[in-house]
Every structure is written in C-alpha cells, then in structure tokens.
Write a protein that holds these residues in place. Structure first.
Motif, PDB file in Angstrom:
ATOM      1  N   ASP A 176       0.861  -1.188   0.000  1.00  0.00           N
ATOM      2  CA  ASP A 176       0.000   0.000   0.000  1.00  0.00           C
ATOM      3  C   ASP A 176       0.895   1.235   0.000  1.00  0.00           C
ATOM      4  OD1 ASP A 176      -1.976   1.839   0.197  1.00  0.00           O
ATOM      5  OD2 ASP A 176      -2.636   1.287   2.206  1.00  0.00           O
ATOM      6  N   ALA A 194      -9.815  -1.831  -9.121  1.00  0.00           N
ATOM      7  CA  ALA A 194     -10.039  -0.390  -8.956  1.00  0.00           C
ATOM      8  C   ALA A 194      -9.100   0.362  -9.896  1.00  0.00           C
ATOM      9  CB  ALA A 194      -9.809   0.033  -7.505  1.00  0.00           C
ATOM     10  N   TYR A 197      -5.351  -0.270  -9.847  1.00  0.00           N
ATOM     11  CA  TYR A 197      -5.104  -0.828  -8.526  1.00  0.00           C
ATOM     12  C   TYR A 197      -6.097  -1.955  -8.250  1.00  0.00           C
ATOM     13  CZ  TYR A 197      -2.272   3.339  -7.614  1.00  0.00           C
ATOM     14  OH  TYR A 197      -1.313   4.326  -7.670  1.00  0.00           O
ATOM     15  N   GLU A 199      -8.317  -3.311  -4.726  1.00  0.00           N
ATOM     16  CA  GLU A 199      -8.705  -2.913  -3.377  1.00  0.00           C
ATOM     17  C   GLU A 199      -9.006  -4.164  -2.555  1.00  0.00           C
ATOM     18  OE1 GLU A 199     -11.534   0.527  -1.575  1.00  0.00           O
ATOM     19  OE2 GLU A 199     -12.545  -0.949  -2.833  1.00  0.00           O
ATOM     20  N   HIS A 201     -10.586  -5.885   0.621  1.00  0.00           N
ATOM     21  CA  HIS A 201     -11.595  -5.693   1.658  1.00  0.00           C
ATOM     22  C   HIS A 201     -11.250  -6.623   2.816  1.00  0.00           C
ATOM     23  CE1 HIS A 201     -14.488  -3.299  -0.802  1.00  0.00           C
ATOM     24  NE2 HIS A 201     -13.855  -3.912  -1.785  1.00  0.00           N
ATOM     25  N   LYS A 207      -9.424  -1.022   3.790  1.00  0.00           N
ATOM     26  CA  LYS A 207      -9.496  -1.249   2.349  1.00  0.00           C
ATOM     27  C   LYS A 207      -8.214  -0.753   1.688  1.00  0.00           C
ATOM     28  CE  LYS A 207     -14.540  -0.721   2.189  1.00  0.00           C
ATOM     29  NZ  LYS A 207     -15.673   0.013   1.570  1.00  0.00           N
ATOM     30  N   LEU A 209      -5.103  -0.330  -0.840  1.00  0.00           N
ATOM     31  CA  LEU A 209      -4.951  -0.453  -2.285  1.00  0.00           C
ATOM     32  C   LEU A 209      -3.553  -0.947  -2.619  1.00  0.00           C
ATOM     33  CD1 LEU A 209      -6.592   2.901  -3.457  1.00  0.00           C
ATOM     34  CD2 LEU A 209      -7.554   0.611  -3.743  1.00  0.00           C
TER      35      LEU A 209
END
Length: 275
Positions: A176, A194, A197, A199, A201, A207, A209
């Motif tokens: 990240d 995303a 990227y 994401e 969960h 969250k 990335l």
C-alpha cells in the motif's frame, strides 16, 4: 509465508508452465509417432517420392506445434473435473468450450500442414499439392489427439497445483504505497479491481490499495481457495455468510457487512460457493 505478486499465469487458471511441460511431453510422443509414420509410409507407398512422406509427416507435426496452445487454454478454462460437477451448466460449459476448441485446433492444424505441403511441392517442382475432401478424415484423428492433449494438460496442471498446496501460504503482503501490510489470508474477505489498482476488503474494515492487476492477484490467491466471481471481484469462500439470487442468473455473495457480485458468466464460482 507471504504470497507476493509476479506470476506466470495467463487467464482463468491457464499457466504457461503447463504449456511448456505438457507440450514437451506431447511433442516427444508426437516426434516418435512422426518418425514411425515416415518409415511406415516409405515402406507402404511405393509410388511416392522418397521426400514426400517426410513432407507429409513433418508438416503435420509443425501444424500440431502451431495449434497445441488451443487444447492447453481450453483445458484450463474447462478442466476435466467439470464433468463431475453437480451443475448441468458447468458440464454444458465444458462441452461448449471443448467442442469449439477441437474444431479450432483441427482447422489450424490442417491449414498449417496444407500450406507447408503446397510450399514444399512448389519448391520440389513436383506440381501442386492437392488435399482433397479429407477434412473429416483428419478431424477424426485430430479429435483423438485433442482428447489426449487435454488429458495431459489437465494432469500437468493438477501436479502443479498439488505441489503448491504442499507449502500453503498463510498470509499475503499488500503493498500500500510505501507500506507493506502483511495480512492473514483468512482476514481477506474479497479483492476488487479499482482501475490500475486492486482494493482489498479486510475483515477489520480496512481497504488498502495495491498497484496490480486483479489477474495477478488471482494467480496467487486462487491456489489457496479464492474464487473469481466477477470480472472485477475475487472472493474468499471461507468468509461467505450468504448467497442470494438477484435475477438473470446473477447472485449476491454476503460476507458479513460486505456484499460482492457473482456473475452468471462464472458458473464454476457458483458451484464452488454452493459446495
């Protein structure tokens, strides 16, 4: 042990190492058959020139090499164990994928060897090569070869997956930005695309990335049980708490507070989640 990105995967479980290993085995067998066929044809076809059996058999072998990626990719998209699935849609998917693939394989194989034989006959100044109406004859032979090919590729893939399972990772390193977050696999509910990227969960609500493609992450998480449920979603079946139809063959997967889509285009995912 951390799972990291950087993979040798192509799509939907197809791994280039399977093509390399299975292809070498199949080509070794095909090379032996080619040599035997050349010798046999020399002995049985007295009216043929000595170079013709070599052209016929070697051109067929080259056509096989050009087309061998088709059964490899099809065996990854529709593995043999789909025939044992409880869902008729999964079995239908297997039949459709391999029905189309065997026609494509045979067509490419025949097209390549016809082109090579025409070139060889022109180079030897022997007049035009005529294939005639023999496609169905060649297709029957190609069908048997195709069944052998998908069996070998499926077997090679199973060996690879079993080897990966021997050392089962327990965590995943999420990069990240400048940080590296080491997350237990069971704390990952789902991974969503995303843009450039993905994401993650997590069960604690975070969250983070990571700059990667969903396909790259899937290649690392699929062997430990994660399932591609949608073009943009990868889910952890171990964290599923509910499965609800939403119409048109699509479903919603509940994982506590998180809901993820399950597309009708991923029938294998539905079978696995129901199981």
């Amino acid at each position: 042990m951390a799972v990291t990105s950087g993979v040798n995967s192509v799509t939907n479980g197809a791994d280039r190492s399977d093509l390399f290993r299975g292809g070498l085995l199949l080509l070794a067998c095909a090379g032996g058959v080619t040599a035997v066929n050349i010798i046999t044809t020399w002995m049985d076809t007295a009216d043929a020139h000595s170079w013709e059996p070599m052209v016929w058999e070697i051109s067929s072998l080259i056509g096989l090499i050009c087309a061998i990626w088709i059964p490899w990719l099809a065996s990854a998209r529709a593995p043999a164990d789909q025939l044992l699935s409880a869902g008729w849609k999964t079995r239908l998917h297997f039949v459709v994928v391999h029905g189309a693939a065997v026609v494509a394989y045979s067509s490419l194989h025949v097209a390549v060897f016809i082109a090579l034989r025409k070139l060889a006959y022109a180079a030897m100044d022997h007049g035009p090569y005529t294939f005639g109406n023999h496609f169905l004859f060649e297709f029957r032979k190609d069908l048997l070869a195709y069944l052998l090919f998908i069996t070998v590729f499926w077997g090679v893939a199973e060996v690879r997956r079993n080897r990966k399972d021997e050392v089962r990772p327990v965590s995943f390193d999420i990069r990240d930005g400048a940080r590296i977050i080491r997350v237990p696999l069971n704390d990952i509910l789902a991974v969503a695309s995303a843009g450039n990227y993905v994401e993650f969960h997590l069960s604690d609500g975070r969250k983070p990335l990571m700059r990667a493609t969903l396909a790259a992450v899937e290649a690392r998480l699929e062997p430990v049980g994660f399932v591609r449920s949608h073009r943009s979603w990868l889910v952890n079946p171990a964290r599923m708490t509910g499965l609800e139809p939403v119409g048109s063959g699509d479903w919603t997967i509940s994982m506590g507070v998180l809901e993820a889509p399950l597309s009708r285009r991923y029938p294998q995912a539905l079978d696995r989640l129901k199981a």
